[in-house]
Design an enzyme around this catalytic site. Structure first.
Site, PDB file in Angstrom:
ATOM      1  N   SER A  10       0.843  -1.207   0.000  1.00 63.25           N
ATOM      2  CA  SER A  10       0.000   0.000   0.000  1.00 63.25           C
ATOM      3  C   SER A  10       0.869   1.245   0.000  1.00 63.25           C
ATOM      4  O   SER A  10       1.627   1.490   0.941  1.00 63.25           O
ATOM      5  CB  SER A  10      -0.910   0.003   1.230  1.00 63.25           C
ATOM      6  OG  SER A  10      -1.404   1.310   1.442  1.00 63.25           O
ATOM      7  N   HIS A  35      -1.136  -1.609  -3.848  1.00 67.47           N
ATOM      8  CA  HIS A  35      -2.452  -1.307  -3.276  1.00 67.47           C
ATOM      9  C   HIS A  35      -2.616   0.213  -3.187  1.00 67.47           C
ATOM     10  O   HIS A  35      -1.770   0.906  -2.617  1.00 67.47           O
ATOM     11  CB  HIS A  35      -2.518  -1.951  -1.886  1.00 67.47           C
ATOM     12  CG  HIS A  35      -3.830  -1.868  -1.179  1.00 67.47           C
ATOM     13  ND1 HIS A  35      -4.854  -2.774  -1.368  1.00 67.47           N
ATOM     14  CD2 HIS A  35      -4.274  -0.996  -0.247  1.00 67.47           C
ATOM     15  CE1 HIS A  35      -5.875  -2.464  -0.574  1.00 67.47           C
ATOM     16  NE2 HIS A  35      -5.555  -1.379   0.112  1.00 67.47           N
ATOM     17  N   ASP A  37      -4.992   3.199  -1.854  1.00 69.37           N
ATOM     18  CA  ASP A  37      -6.081   3.487  -0.914  1.00 69.37           C
ATOM     19  C   ASP A  37      -6.744   4.813  -1.256  1.00 69.37           C
ATOM     20  O   ASP A  37      -6.167   5.884  -1.060  1.00 69.37           O
ATOM     21  CB  ASP A  37      -5.523   3.533   0.513  1.00 69.37           C
ATOM     22  CG  ASP A  37      -5.218   2.144   1.042  1.00 69.37           C
ATOM     23  OD1 ASP A  37      -6.131   1.293   1.018  1.00 69.37           O
ATOM     24  OD2 ASP A  37      -4.077   1.904   1.460  1.00 69.37           O
ATOM     25  N   MET A  39      -9.579   7.484  -0.528  1.00 69.50           N
ATOM     26  CA  MET A  39     -10.443   7.919   0.582  1.00 69.50           C
ATOM     27  C   MET A  39     -11.043   9.284   0.264  1.00 69.50           C
ATOM     28  O   MET A  39     -10.361  10.149  -0.289  1.00 69.50           O
ATOM     29  CB  MET A  39      -9.625   8.025   1.868  1.00 69.50           C
ATOM     30  CG  MET A  39      -8.883   6.745   2.214  1.00 69.50           C
ATOM     31  SD  MET A  39      -8.056   6.872   3.802  1.00 69.50           S
ATOM     32  CE  MET A  39      -7.064   5.377   3.765  1.00 69.50           C
ATOM     33  N   HIS A  68      -8.427   0.159  -3.689  1.00 71.82           N
ATOM     34  CA  HIS A  68      -9.367   0.001  -2.579  1.00 71.82           C
ATOM     35  C   HIS A  68     -10.155   1.310  -2.431  1.00 71.82           C
ATOM     36  O   HIS A  68      -9.592   2.324  -2.028  1.00 71.82           O
ATOM     37  CB  HIS A  68      -8.527  -0.330  -1.326  1.00 71.82           C
ATOM     38  CG  HIS A  68      -9.305  -0.472  -0.067  1.00 71.82           C
ATOM     39  ND1 HIS A  68      -8.696  -0.585   1.169  1.00 71.82           N
ATOM     40  CD2 HIS A  68     -10.652  -0.527   0.182  1.00 71.82           C
ATOM     41  CE1 HIS A  68      -9.622  -0.703   2.110  1.00 71.82           C
ATOM     42  NE2 HIS A  68     -10.812  -0.662   1.541  1.00 71.82           N
ATOM     43  N   MET A  70     -12.464   3.531  -0.653  1.00 71.21           N
ATOM     44  CA  MET A  70     -13.140   3.881   0.616  1.00 71.21           C
ATOM     45  C   MET A  70     -13.884   5.188   0.397  1.00 71.21           C
ATOM     46  O   MET A  70     -13.539   6.232   0.957  1.00 71.21           O
ATOM     47  CB  MET A  70     -12.093   3.999   1.737  1.00 71.21           C
ATOM     48  CG  MET A  70     -11.533   2.651   2.161  1.00 71.21           C
ATOM     49  SD  MET A  70      -9.939   2.791   2.995  1.00 71.21           S
ATOM     50  CE  MET A  70      -8.857   2.839   1.584  1.00 71.21           C
ATOM     51  N   MET A 139     -11.253  -6.218   6.466  1.00 69.43           N
ATOM     52  CA  MET A 139     -10.428  -5.180   7.107  1.00 69.43           C
ATOM     53  C   MET A 139     -10.036  -5.629   8.517  1.00 69.43           C
ATOM     54  O   MET A 139     -10.870  -6.122   9.282  1.00 69.43           O
ATOM     55  CB  MET A 139     -11.199  -3.860   7.214  1.00 69.43           C
ATOM     56  CG  MET A 139     -11.479  -3.140   5.907  1.00 69.43           C
ATOM     57  SD  MET A 139     -10.035  -2.785   4.894  1.00 69.43           S
ATOM     58  CE  MET A 139      -9.082  -1.701   5.965  1.00 69.43           C
ATOM     59  N   ASP A 177      -6.250  -6.467   5.329  1.00 75.35           N
ATOM     60  CA  ASP A 177      -5.698  -5.115   5.210  1.00 75.35           C
ATOM     61  C   ASP A 177      -5.805  -4.403   6.548  1.00 75.35           C
ATOM     62  O   ASP A 177      -6.903  -4.229   7.076  1.00 75.35           O
ATOM     63  CB  ASP A 177      -6.520  -4.382   4.129  1.00 75.35           C
ATOM     64  CG  ASP A 177      -6.016  -2.980   3.830  1.00 75.35           C
ATOM     65  OD1 ASP A 177      -4.979  -2.568   4.378  1.00 75.35           O
ATOM     66  OD2 ASP A 177      -6.688  -2.290   3.027  1.00 75.35           O
TER      67      ASP A 177
HETATM   68  C1  DX5 Z   1      -6.431   1.555   5.800  1.00 69.98           C
HETATM   69  C2  DX5 Z   1      -5.992   1.191   4.408  1.00 69.98           C
HETATM   70  C3  DX5 Z   1      -4.836   0.282   4.424  1.00 69.98           C
HETATM   71  C4  DX5 Z   1      -3.584   0.886   5.022  1.00 69.98           C
HETATM   72  C5  DX5 Z   1      -2.778  -0.209   5.652  1.00 69.98           C
HETATM   73  O1  DX5 Z   1      -7.532   2.329   5.752  1.00 69.98           O
HETATM   74  O2  DX5 Z   1      -7.036   0.554   3.709  1.00 69.98           O
HETATM   75  O3  DX5 Z   1      -4.558  -0.242   3.135  1.00 69.98           O
HETATM   76  O4  DX5 Z   1      -2.788   1.556   4.081  1.00 69.98           O
HETATM   77  O5  DX5 Z   1      -1.763   0.349   6.398  1.00 69.98           O
HETATM   78  P1  DX5 Z   1      -0.901  -0.501   7.442  1.00 69.98           P
HETATM   79  O6  DX5 Z   1      -0.330  -1.669   6.711  1.00 69.98           O
HETATM   80  O7  DX5 Z   1       0.124   0.464   7.920  1.00 69.98           O
HETATM   81  O8  DX5 Z   1      -1.852  -0.914   8.520  1.00 69.98           O
HETATM   82 ZN    ZN Z   2      -6.490  -0.536   1.843  1.00 72.33          ZN
END
Ligand code: DX5
Ligand code: ZN
Length: 220
Positions: A10, A35, A37, A39, A68, A70, A139, A177
């Site tokens: 990620s 990955h 993310d 948001m 991903h 969100m 998650m 994740d």
């Molecule tokens: C959290 C994300 C994850 C995040 C994981 O909301 O979806 O993908 O980047 O980070 P680590 O591996 O540091 O928990």
């Molecule tokens: Zn993620």
């Protein structure tokens, strides 16, 4: 996507002043997927990246881009992310009132279709979609930030989803994740996960990106 297990790095914990270099380092170290993310500041409190960043990642690497989402109303953004070069799009069950249709829409773009649920969402909510999903993401933190602590109660949730997928004869990836590191990865593997997302354990590894990937890989 031929490996039995994949590591998805990620970029949320990457150094964005050197994103291209860091992606190249992860690729050279043999990571399987990248990955991304996404948001929106509504579904989760944080705001991160959009299709524009995916487009630049696509130019920077040949690795599959595991995106991903969100975000609220993810169906509005499926086409832009697919066009930007996403390989897979994973949407939250909490945000999709018509998940069958959303998964169909994702597949129509040529992307693999993933479904994800938050730690507090009952597993029964994703059950109707398990046969259609190419990837199921459980998650292990509340989404929004990297660097959070792993929620141990998610282990039993992965075991539960593994059983459901096996009963259906599904070959979908079972991804985890949040808080994945050398201590938690073996527990999730044991529970039946096959795809492991890690941000901090890779991009913030004190020994460097390559060492981070190598230490996770050695456990698979
Ligand atoms: C959290 C994300 C994850 C995040 C994981 O909301 O979806 O993908 O980047 O980070 P680590 O591996 O540091 O928990
Ligand atoms: Zn993620």
């Amino acid at each position: 996507m031929m490996n039995k297990y994949v590591i998805s790095s990620s970029i949320l914990s990457a150094d964005f002043t050197r994103l291209g270099e860091q992606i190249a380092e992860a690729e050279a170290a043999g990571v399987d997927w990248l990955h991304v993310d996404v948001m929106d500041g509504h579904f989760v409190p944080n705001i991160t990246m959009g299709p524009f960043v995916v487009e630049w990642c696509r130019k920077a690497t040949k690795l599959p881009l595991d995106v991903h989402l969100m975000i609220e109303n993810p169906e509005r953004y499926i086409e832009p992310f697919a066009k930007a070069g996403a390989s897979g799009l994973t949407v939250h069950v909490e945000t999709c009132p018509d998940m069958h249709n959303t998964l169909k829409l994702i597949k129509s773009t040529g992307c693999w279709a993933g479904v994800v649920l938050n730690p507090g969402t009952p597993i029964v909510e994703i059950e109707p979609f398990l046969t259609e999903a190419d990837l199921v993401l459980v998650m292990s933190v509340n989404p929004g930030y990297s660097g959070q602590s792993f929620m141990p109660e998610s282990i039993a949730r992965v075991t539960h989803v593994r059983k459901k997928l096996d009963a259906l004869g599904s070959s979908a990836w079972l991804e985890v994740d949040g808080g994945i590191n050398t201590e938690t990865l073996p527990k999730m593997k044991e529970a039946g996960a096959t795809a492991f997302v890690a941000a901090t354990a890779i991009f913030k590894n004190p020994q460097g990106i390559e060492a981070g990937i190598r230490s996770l890989r050695s456990l698979l």
